[in-house]
Design a protein around this motif. Structure first.
Motif, PDB file in Angstrom:
ATOM      1  N   THR A  54      10.766  41.622   7.890  1.00  0.00           N
ATOM      2  CA  THR A  54       9.833  42.131   6.883  1.00  0.00           C
ATOM      3  C   THR A  54       8.409  41.649   7.169  1.00  0.00           C
ATOM      4  OG1 THR A  54      11.578  42.092   5.194  1.00  0.00           O
ATOM      5  CG2 THR A  54       9.289  42.230   4.423  1.00  0.00           C
ATOM      6  N   THR A  56       4.602  41.988   5.229  1.00  0.00           N
ATOM      7  CA  THR A  56       3.888  42.438   4.028  1.00  0.00           C
ATOM      8  C   THR A  56       2.381  42.377   4.264  1.00  0.00           C
ATOM      9  OG1 THR A  56       3.964  40.199   3.100  1.00  0.00           O
ATOM     10  CG2 THR A  56       5.729  41.713   2.476  1.00  0.00           C
ATOM     11  N   LYS A 160       4.285  47.047   2.813  1.00  0.00           N
ATOM     12  CA  LYS A 160       5.524  46.447   3.295  1.00  0.00           C
ATOM     13  C   LYS A 160       6.138  47.309   4.392  1.00  0.00           C
ATOM     14  CE  LYS A 160       9.843  44.547   1.383  1.00  0.00           C
ATOM     15  NZ  LYS A 160      10.654  44.410   0.140  1.00  0.00           N
ATOM     16  N   VAL A 162       9.739  47.205   6.824  1.00  0.00           N
ATOM     17  CA  VAL A 162      11.019  46.499   6.996  1.00  0.00           C
ATOM     18  C   VAL A 162      11.862  47.186   8.070  1.00  0.00           C
ATOM     19  CG1 VAL A 162      13.119  45.690   5.850  1.00  0.00           C
ATOM     20  CG2 VAL A 162      10.996  45.887   4.543  1.00  0.00           C
TER      21      VAL A 162
END
Length: 293
Positions: A54, A56, A160, A162
């Motif tokens: 991940t 951000t 974000k 992922v």
């Protein structure tokens, strides 16, 4: 599910001396003649693992780009991981498996398998085996990107990004060790890694037990004299995983023979030849008798 049931059974049998998994291993039938070609028992399997990456970012409007973009950052991480090759490995079991299986492969592949067994650092052999989907998983850990999710609007900077990395880990390594290696490869401080594996536990190879090997070879001679018998390592999870997790030796020892062209495992058209029934009973009676105490 079946695997959850296996986990419960393994917990209750964690003091067992040995487990015979009749849903692993098996034989191959010749495509042209339908006659038994060779038989393998499964003594190891790679550990299944999923790692979530991940990145951000504060985000913002797409008309005012920031110097750092979460999607671009993640893309670079995935490019590095995609290009990375884990160190090729050889264990006593895979050494025996590759050596015995080589004659049944295409000549170029078989030659590479034998060359790799002779020298696990042979780059030419490694390149040949890595380029072949059916052999790349036999010589080490593999990790691939399987899912990506990023952004929340067409006109907004992504807050974000992922990705999921799916790994099949060579016996002898723990998931945490492989995740740490992936973090080093990613070389991205903004990326966080998390083990999100479900329904799988790490497990090492079962030992090459002489009593089991002798019993399975004897049982196979009773039904198909002269058919070669050798070990194999699976790339995916089987019920043996749960027993090996408790340090109980478990072996895939199914006497089912099948043509590779008829292998529709887990499909709606999964099948097994009726010709397996009678020999299978003879095989099991021999195997169970020899290994019972």
């Amino acid at each position: 599910t079946v695997m959850k049931t296996s986990a419960i059974i393994a917990e209750r049998l964690k003091n067992a001396d040995l487990v015979l998994n009749i849903d692993g291993g098996g034989g191959v039938l010749d495509e042209a003649t339908g006659k038994p070609e060779y038989f393998t028992w499964q003594g190891a399997e790679k550990t299944y693992a999923d790692f979530e990456i991940t990145i951000t970012n504060p985000g913002g409007h797409s008309s005012a780009p920031r110097p750092v973009n979460a999607i671009v950052q993640l893309s670079r991480v995935l490019e590095r991981i995609g290009a990375y090759r884990f160190k090729p490995e050889l264990s006593p079991l895979t050494r025996a498996a590759l050596t015995a299986a080589a004659p049944y492969e295409e000549p170029e592949i078989g030659k590479a398998m034998l060359a790799f067994v002779a020298d696990p650092t042979d780059e030419r052999a490694i390149a040949t085996l890595v380029a072949n989907p059916s052999t790349v998983g036999r010589i080490g850990t593999t990790c691939v990107a399987t899912m990506v999710s990023a952004g929340h609007a067409l006109n907004a900077l992504p807050q974000k990004a992922v990705a999921n990395i799916n790994c099949r880990i060579f016996p002898g390594h723990k998931p945490a060790e492989i995740m740490a290696e992936l973090q080093r490869v990613a070389a991205e401080p903004a990326a966080t890694f998390k083990d999100v594996t479900e329904g799988s536990v790490p497990n090492d190879a079962s030992p090459m037990r002489p009593d089991f090997i002798a019993a399975v070879e004897k049982a196979m001679r009773r039904i198909y004299p002269g058919v070669p018998v050798f070990p194999s390592q699976a790339s995916g999870a089987s019920d043996s995983m749960w027993f090996r997790y408790h340090n109980v030796p478990s072996y895939g020892a199914s006497p089912t023979f099948l043509k590779e062209s008829d292998d529709f495992s887990h499909g709606l058209n999964e099948r097994t030849p009726v010709m397996n029934i009678a020999p299978g009973i003879t095989y099991y009676l021999s195997l169970f008798a020899d290994l019972s105490k």
